[in-house]
Design a protein around this motif. Structure first.
Motif, PDB file in Angstrom:
ATOM      1  N   SER A  55       9.996   0.987   3.137  1.00 19.47           N
ATOM      2  CA  SER A  55       8.927   1.924   2.817  1.00 19.47           C
ATOM      3  C   SER A  55       9.323   2.770   1.625  1.00 19.47           C
ATOM      4  N   ALA A  56       8.339   3.451   1.053  1.00 15.84           N
ATOM      5  CA  ALA A  56       8.632   4.336  -0.073  1.00 15.84           C
ATOM      6  C   ALA A  56       9.602   5.424   0.348  1.00 15.84           C
ATOM      7  N   TYR A  95      -1.303  -5.703   0.962  1.00 15.52           N
ATOM      8  CA  TYR A  95      -0.287  -5.196   1.878  1.00 15.52           C
ATOM      9  C   TYR A  95       0.119  -6.207   2.953  1.00 15.52           C
ATOM     10  N   SER A 126      -1.550  -0.640 -10.997  1.00 14.24           N
ATOM     11  CA  SER A 126      -1.748  -0.063  -9.672  1.00 14.24           C
ATOM     12  C   SER A 126      -2.126  -1.175  -8.719  1.00 14.24           C
ATOM     13  N   MET A 127      -2.018  -0.905  -7.423  1.00 20.25           N
ATOM     14  CA  MET A 127      -2.419  -1.894  -6.432  1.00 20.25           C
ATOM     15  C   MET A 127      -3.895  -2.238  -6.604  1.00 20.25           C
ATOM     16  N   ARG A 155      13.119   4.044   0.454  1.00 14.10           N
ATOM     17  CA  ARG A 155      13.654   3.865  -0.893  1.00 14.10           C
ATOM     18  C   ARG A 155      14.233   5.172  -1.412  1.00 14.10           C
ATOM     19  N   ASP A 204       4.829  -4.042   0.578  1.00 11.48           N
ATOM     20  CA  ASP A 204       4.621  -2.735   1.192  1.00 11.48           C
ATOM     21  C   ASP A 204       4.271  -1.658   0.179  1.00 11.48           C
ATOM     22  N   THR A 205       4.783  -1.794  -1.039  1.00  8.92           N
ATOM     23  CA  THR A 205       4.550  -0.774  -2.056  1.00  8.92           C
ATOM     24  C   THR A 205       4.418  -1.429  -3.429  1.00  8.92           C
ATOM     25  N   LYS A 206       3.966  -0.655  -4.388  1.00  8.26           N
ATOM     26  CA  LYS A 206       3.938  -1.149  -5.770  1.00  8.26           C
ATOM     27  C   LYS A 206       5.354  -1.412  -6.264  1.00  8.26           C
ATOM     28  N   ASP A 207       6.318  -0.653  -5.765  1.00  7.93           N
ATOM     29  CA  ASP A 207       7.713  -0.893  -6.130  1.00  7.93           C
ATOM     30  C   ASP A 207       8.146  -2.304  -5.762  1.00  7.93           C
ATOM     31  N   ASP A 208       7.664  -2.797  -4.609  1.00  8.73           N
ATOM     32  CA  ASP A 208       7.975  -4.174  -4.229  1.00  8.73           C
ATOM     33  C   ASP A 208       7.498  -5.141  -5.306  1.00  8.73           C
TER      34      ASP A 208
END
Length: 259
Positions: free
Chosen positions: A3-4, A75, A59-60, A7, A79-83
Motif C-alpha cells: 500500500s501507499a 486496481y 494518473s490512474m 511504501r 494497488d497504486t500508481k507507484d506500482d
C-alpha cells in the motif's frame, strides 16, 4: 500487497515485485474484471502516455481513459500508481538488447555497446531517469541489466573492491549524459522548436548579450568546430569521446591493479 502507507513507512522493503498478487482477496468477483485487460496492457499504456505527456499528467484515470475502462478496473492488477511506475521502469529496461558478456568478445566491446544502449533508452524515455532511483529495481529486466553489467566489469580483471567504482564511472556517466540530453530534447519540444533551432537561438542569445560575451569567447573554437553539424551529431560524438575516456580510465586502473 504494497500500500501507499507501507511504501512510506518502509521504502527499503516495498516493491511491486515483492507482492503476492495470487493471494489478493476478492477473487470471487472475477466476473467484474474487464475483458481483455491485463497488467501488461496497463503498463504498456502507461509507458506510451509517459513518453507523450510526461510524469505530471499520468494518473490512474488517464490510463483508464486511454484503455476505455473504469479507473477502478486497474486496481485488479495494481494497488497504486507507484506500482505502475515501477513496472513501467522495468518494462523500459526490457528494451535493452542485452548480449552475453561471456561470448568471447573483448570486454571493451560489451562495455561500450551496453553503455550506448543505456543512453539511447534513457533518451527515448526521459521520465525514467527522473524516477528510476525511487524504486528497488528488482524486476526481471532490471536485474538482467545489472547482472550483465557485473559480468562485463568482472571480465575487465579489476579486483572486487574496484568493480563498483568502475561501474559507477561508466554507467552513472551514461545516466547523467542521457538525462541532460533527454531533458534538452523535451525542452526543445515544449518550446515548439527542433533541437537545431533551439541551439541556434541559444547561441545567438549569448552573442547578443554583452555580459555573456566573455563566456562565448572561451568556447568560440569549440562552437566553430561544431559548425555545420546537427545537435544530434554533436551529442553522439561527445558521448563517444567521453565513453572512450571512461574506458581508457578502466584500462589504466586494470594496469595499476596488475602492477
Amino acid at each position: 500487497m504494497v500500500s501507499a502507507a507501507n511504501r512510506a513507512r518502509n521504502p527499503a522493503r516495498s516493491s511491486v515485485w515483492l507482492e503476492d498478487r495470487a493471494a489478493r482477496p476478492g477473487s470471487s468477483r472475477k466476473a467484474e474484471q474487464p475483458e481483455g485487460l491485463d497488467r501488461d496492457r496497463i503498463v504498456a499504456t502507461a509507458v506510451r502516455l509517459l513518453d507523450a505527456e510526461g510524469l505530471g499528467k499520468l494518473s490512474m484515470r488517464r490510463i483508464a481513459t486511454e484503455l476505455n475502462v473504469t479507473a477502478m478496473s486497474l486496481y485488479w492488477y495494481v494497488d497504486t500508481k507507484d506500482d505502475i511506475l515501477e513496472l513501467a521502469v522495468d518494462a523500459v529496461f526490457g528494451e535493452l538488447p542485452l548480449t552475453d558478456p561471456e561470448d568471447g568478445q573483448d570486454w571493451r566491446i560489451h562495455l561500450r555497446r551496453l553503455a550506448a544502449d543505456y543512453r539511447e533508452v534513457l533518451v527515448r524515455h526521459p521520465w525514467v531517469s527522473t524516477i528510476v532511483n525511487a524504486y528497488l529495481n528488482i524486476g526481471p529486466h532490471s536485474v538482467a541489466f545489472a547482472e550483465t553489467v557485473q559480468k562485463i566489469i568482472r571480465a575487465t580483471g579489476l579486483p572486487p573492491r574496484a568493480r563498483s567504482g568502475a561501474t559507477a564511472a561508466v554507467f552513472q556517466f551514461a545516466y547523467g549524459f542521457a538525462t541532460i540530453e533527454g531533458h534538452f530534447i523535451q525542452r526543445c519540444a515544449a518550446s515548439g522548436m527542433t533541437p537545431d533551432e533551439f541551439y541556434g537561438d541559444a547561441i545567438d542569445a549569448f552573442q547578443d548579450e554583452p555580459q555573456l560575451a566573455g563566456q562565448i569567447d572561451e568556447v568560440k573554437d569549440v562552437i566553430a568546430a561544431h559548425s555545420g553539424r546537427t545537435v544530434a551529431e554533436i551529442w553522439a560524438d561527445d558521448f563517444e569521446f567521453a565513453l572512450d575516456v571512461m574506458v581508457a580510465g578502466v584500462e589504466e586502473m586494470v594496469r595499476r591493479a596488475e602492477g
